[in-house]
Motif scaffolding. Sequence first.
Motif, PDB file in Angstrom:
ATOM      1  N   GLU A 161      34.548  35.177   0.279  1.00  0.00           N
ATOM      2  CA  GLU A 161      35.395  33.991   0.116  1.00  0.00           C
ATOM      3  C   GLU A 161      35.499  33.227   1.432  1.00  0.00           C
ATOM      4  O   GLU A 161      35.424  31.996   1.454  1.00  0.00           O
ATOM      5  CB  GLU A 161      36.783  34.402  -0.388  1.00  0.00           C
ATOM      6  CG  GLU A 161      36.715  34.937  -1.806  1.00  0.00           C
ATOM      7  CD  GLU A 161      38.075  35.319  -2.382  1.00  0.00           C
ATOM      8  OE1 GLU A 161      38.106  35.663  -3.562  1.00  0.00           O
ATOM      9  OE2 GLU A 161      39.079  35.280  -1.664  1.00  0.00           O
ATOM     10  N   ALA A 162      35.645  33.970   2.518  1.00  0.00           N
ATOM     11  CA  ALA A 162      35.721  33.314   3.830  1.00  0.00           C
ATOM     12  C   ALA A 162      34.406  32.596   4.136  1.00  0.00           C
ATOM     13  O   ALA A 162      34.387  31.584   4.835  1.00  0.00           O
ATOM     14  CB  ALA A 162      36.038  34.343   4.911  1.00  0.00           C
ATOM     15  N   ALA A 163      33.312  33.107   3.597  1.00  0.00           N
ATOM     16  CA  ALA A 163      32.002  32.495   3.842  1.00  0.00           C
ATOM     17  C   ALA A 163      31.767  31.291   2.930  1.00  0.00           C
ATOM     18  O   ALA A 163      30.707  30.671   2.982  1.00  0.00           O
ATOM     19  CB  ALA A 163      30.896  33.522   3.649  1.00  0.00           C
ATOM     20  N   GLY A 164      32.732  30.982   2.068  1.00  0.00           N
ATOM     21  CA  GLY A 164      32.637  29.763   1.264  1.00  0.00           C
ATOM     22  C   GLY A 164      32.206  29.973  -0.184  1.00  0.00           C
ATOM     23  O   GLY A 164      31.986  29.001  -0.907  1.00  0.00           O
ATOM     24  N   PHE A 165      32.065  31.233  -0.608  1.00  0.00           N
ATOM     25  CA  PHE A 165      31.734  31.447  -2.022  1.00  0.00           C
ATOM     26  C   PHE A 165      32.994  31.229  -2.860  1.00  0.00           C
ATOM     27  O   PHE A 165      34.053  31.759  -2.538  1.00  0.00           O
ATOM     28  CB  PHE A 165      31.154  32.859  -2.222  1.00  0.00           C
ATOM     29  CG  PHE A 165      29.775  32.967  -1.644  1.00  0.00           C
ATOM     30  CD1 PHE A 165      28.677  32.560  -2.376  1.00  0.00           C
ATOM     31  CD2 PHE A 165      29.588  33.402  -0.343  1.00  0.00           C
ATOM     32  CE1 PHE A 165      27.406  32.601  -1.829  1.00  0.00           C
ATOM     33  CE2 PHE A 165      28.322  33.452   0.220  1.00  0.00           C
ATOM     34  CZ  PHE A 165      27.228  33.056  -0.528  1.00  0.00           C
ATOM     35  N   ASP A 166      32.850  30.435  -3.908  1.00  0.00           N
ATOM     36  CA  ASP A 166      34.045  30.095  -4.686  1.00  0.00           C
ATOM     37  C   ASP A 166      34.040  30.766  -6.055  1.00  0.00           C
ATOM     38  O   ASP A 166      34.964  30.582  -6.851  1.00  0.00           O
ATOM     39  CB  ASP A 166      34.185  28.575  -4.828  1.00  0.00           C
ATOM     40  CG  ASP A 166      33.079  27.967  -5.668  1.00  0.00           C
ATOM     41  OD1 ASP A 166      32.018  28.607  -5.821  1.00  0.00           O
ATOM     42  OD2 ASP A 166      33.266  26.850  -6.178  1.00  0.00           O
ATOM     43  N   MET A 167      33.013  31.527  -6.343  1.00  0.00           N
ATOM     44  CA  MET A 167      32.953  32.288  -7.596  1.00  0.00           C
ATOM     45  C   MET A 167      32.518  33.698  -7.251  1.00  0.00           C
ATOM     46  O   MET A 167      31.392  33.911  -6.794  1.00  0.00           O
ATOM     47  CB  MET A 167      31.875  31.697  -8.520  1.00  0.00           C
ATOM     48  CG  MET A 167      32.366  30.642  -9.422  1.00  0.00           C
ATOM     49  SD  MET A 167      33.312  31.383 -10.778  1.00  0.00           S
ATOM     50  CE  MET A 167      33.878  29.889 -11.540  1.00  0.00           C
ATOM     51  N   ILE A 168      33.404  34.633  -7.440  1.00  0.00           N
ATOM     52  CA  ILE A 168      33.047  36.016  -7.119  1.00  0.00           C
ATOM     53  C   ILE A 168      32.913  36.773  -8.442  1.00  0.00           C
ATOM     54  O   ILE A 168      33.870  36.827  -9.225  1.00  0.00           O
ATOM     55  CB  ILE A 168      34.133  36.691  -6.244  1.00  0.00           C
ATOM     56  CG1 ILE A 168      34.595  35.772  -5.100  1.00  0.00           C
ATOM     57  CG2 ILE A 168      33.656  38.047  -5.746  1.00  0.00           C
ATOM     58  CD1 ILE A 168      33.653  35.596  -3.957  1.00  0.00           C
ATOM     59  N   LEU A 169      31.758  37.311  -8.683  1.00  0.00           N
ATOM     60  CA  LEU A 169      31.564  38.126  -9.886  1.00  0.00           C
ATOM     61  C   LEU A 169      31.513  39.584  -9.448  1.00  0.00           C
ATOM     62  O   LEU A 169      30.693  39.962  -8.611  1.00  0.00           O
ATOM     63  CB  LEU A 169      30.258  37.761 -10.592  1.00  0.00           C
ATOM     64  CG  LEU A 169      29.985  36.280 -10.891  1.00  0.00           C
ATOM     65  CD1 LEU A 169      28.691  36.124 -11.687  1.00  0.00           C
ATOM     66  CD2 LEU A 169      31.140  35.662 -11.673  1.00  0.00           C
ATOM     67  N   ILE A 170      32.395  40.381 -10.002  1.00  0.00           N
ATOM     68  CA  ILE A 170      32.388  41.806  -9.652  1.00  0.00           C
ATOM     69  C   ILE A 170      32.008  42.612 -10.879  1.00  0.00           C
ATOM     70  O   ILE A 170      32.688  42.580 -11.909  1.00  0.00           O
ATOM     71  CB  ILE A 170      33.744  42.257  -9.088  1.00  0.00           C
ATOM     72  CG1 ILE A 170      34.085  41.392  -7.877  1.00  0.00           C
ATOM     73  CG2 ILE A 170      33.696  43.739  -8.698  1.00  0.00           C
ATOM     74  CD1 ILE A 170      35.317  41.788  -7.143  1.00  0.00           C
ATOM     75  N   GLU A 171      30.921  43.303 -10.735  1.00  0.00           N
ATOM     76  CA  GLU A 171      30.342  44.025 -11.868  1.00  0.00           C
ATOM     77  C   GLU A 171      30.675  45.514 -11.778  1.00  0.00           C
ATOM     78  O   GLU A 171      30.716  46.087 -10.697  1.00  0.00           O
ATOM     79  CB  GLU A 171      28.819  43.836 -11.773  1.00  0.00           C
ATOM     80  CG  GLU A 171      28.039  44.607 -12.779  1.00  0.00           C
ATOM     81  CD  GLU A 171      26.531  44.549 -12.491  1.00  0.00           C
ATOM     82  OE1 GLU A 171      26.131  44.156 -11.387  1.00  0.00           O
ATOM     83  OE2 GLU A 171      25.777  44.936 -13.391  1.00  0.00           O
ATOM     84  N   THR A 172      30.909  46.113 -12.934  1.00  0.00           N
ATOM     85  CA  THR A 172      31.053  47.566 -12.932  1.00  0.00           C
ATOM     86  C   THR A 172      30.574  48.136 -14.265  1.00  0.00           C
ATOM     87  O   THR A 172      30.374  47.401 -15.219  1.00  0.00           O
ATOM     88  CB  THR A 172      32.501  47.997 -12.621  1.00  0.00           C
ATOM     89  OG1 THR A 172      32.507  49.396 -12.366  1.00  0.00           O
ATOM     90  CG2 THR A 172      33.443  47.696 -13.758  1.00  0.00           C
ATOM     91  N   VAL A 173      30.386  49.443 -14.309  1.00  0.00           N
ATOM     92  CA  VAL A 173      29.957  50.047 -15.574  1.00  0.00           C
ATOM     93  C   VAL A 173      31.159  50.492 -16.386  1.00  0.00           C
ATOM     94  O   VAL A 173      32.130  50.979 -15.833  1.00  0.00           O
ATOM     95  CB  VAL A 173      29.076  51.291 -15.355  1.00  0.00           C
ATOM     96  CG1 VAL A 173      27.624  50.922 -15.371  1.00  0.00           C
ATOM     97  CG2 VAL A 173      29.438  52.003 -14.088  1.00  0.00           C
ATOM     98  N   GLY A 174      31.071  50.316 -17.671  1.00  0.00           N
ATOM     99  CA  GLY A 174      32.215  50.592 -18.536  1.00  0.00           C
ATOM    100  C   GLY A 174      32.439  52.061 -18.818  1.00  0.00           C
ATOM    101  O   GLY A 174      32.377  52.495 -19.953  1.00  0.00           O
TER     102      GLY A 174
END
Length: 346
Positions: A161-174
């Motif tokens: 976010e500090a680097a300017g990314f405005d969409m963070i997708l966090i993936e995990t296994v169900g």
Amino acid sequence: MKSEEKAKQQAIERLKASRKAMPDIRELANQILAGNLKALSQGITLVESIEASGYQQAFELTELLYPHSGKAHRLGITGVPGVGKSTFIEAFGLYLVEKGHKVAVLAIDPSSQKTGGSILGDKTRMEQLSRHKNAFIRPSPAAESLGGVARATREAMILCEAAGFDMILIETVGVGQSETAVHSMTDFFLLLMLAGAGDELQGIKRGIMEMADAIAITKADGDNVRKAKQAEQAYKNALHLFPPQEDGWIPRVTSCSALHHEGLEHIYELFEEHHRKLTISGALARKREQQSIYWFHTALSDLWRAHLLGNETLRQQQKQLEQEVGSGHKSPFAAAQELIKSLQQT
Ligand code: GDP
């Protein structure tokens, strides 16, 4: 004597060299803020560090960058292996960058904890997205990261976010616990599900379904379209039976085909609607507050554990107390209190 002097000199030289090699944290933070991806990678490596010295540097770095985080949309994505997570994130990520977003993809993979291998990270994934200049993809941190995989991912998110990314997708296994971790760091939680013959409601824990803000049936293409629509209806019916969400949002069910880039826009619209409604009602701000408090508690117990590990006397005492508790000579509570008392005296 002479050789002793020489050894001492060598040790000093080594120390100097290692100091030189240590990145200057403030400089690194500035480069991350300027959007330098190499610096961002370096920073994330630091927050994933297993060394106590790295931990201190990571702490300094996140402290510097924390005030510059928090403005991005945070999206959690989960589903069993094979449901189509990589394919979805590649397609959805490309859709997002085309809309002008800067997309960072992070992961929490509990499998890397036990086996050293990873369900999420091993294959070459999201090839097209990873080549896009406005995308950044980082595999799950190794389990040995101090404080665990989830903490490292959360700090990686702050750096992104500090680097300017405005969409963070966090993936995990169900498969369980990691969902709680992802849920505790994202605004919107998307559960991907397969349409199956009659087993729509199996294979995924009820608790995970209760966390979902949206469920998307994947691979809704070709012969599978009808089955996907049936599954969609089945989940819609099932969600009625769940208690309403604290934030007032009613979870939605939809279907998509990442392969044919269909249904992605609708998912984006759901996400936007969720963001709009929860911002207006104040629920999003409350959610973020609760999440910060959750991470404060997590940090407390991590630090406490790190403190224990770093203090030989306390560690011995803990071992001794474990024996006494195990053999029934002391209650767990009394043992904990004893250890806390010793900690206060250190
Ligand atoms: P993951 O393990 O959840 O990351 O799943 P993958 O993205 O690796 O996908 C598993 C398999 O499903 C692969 O063979 C994909 O090609 C296939 N797949 C993924 N998305 C779709 C889709 O939208 N339609 C079809 N027909 N197949 C898909």
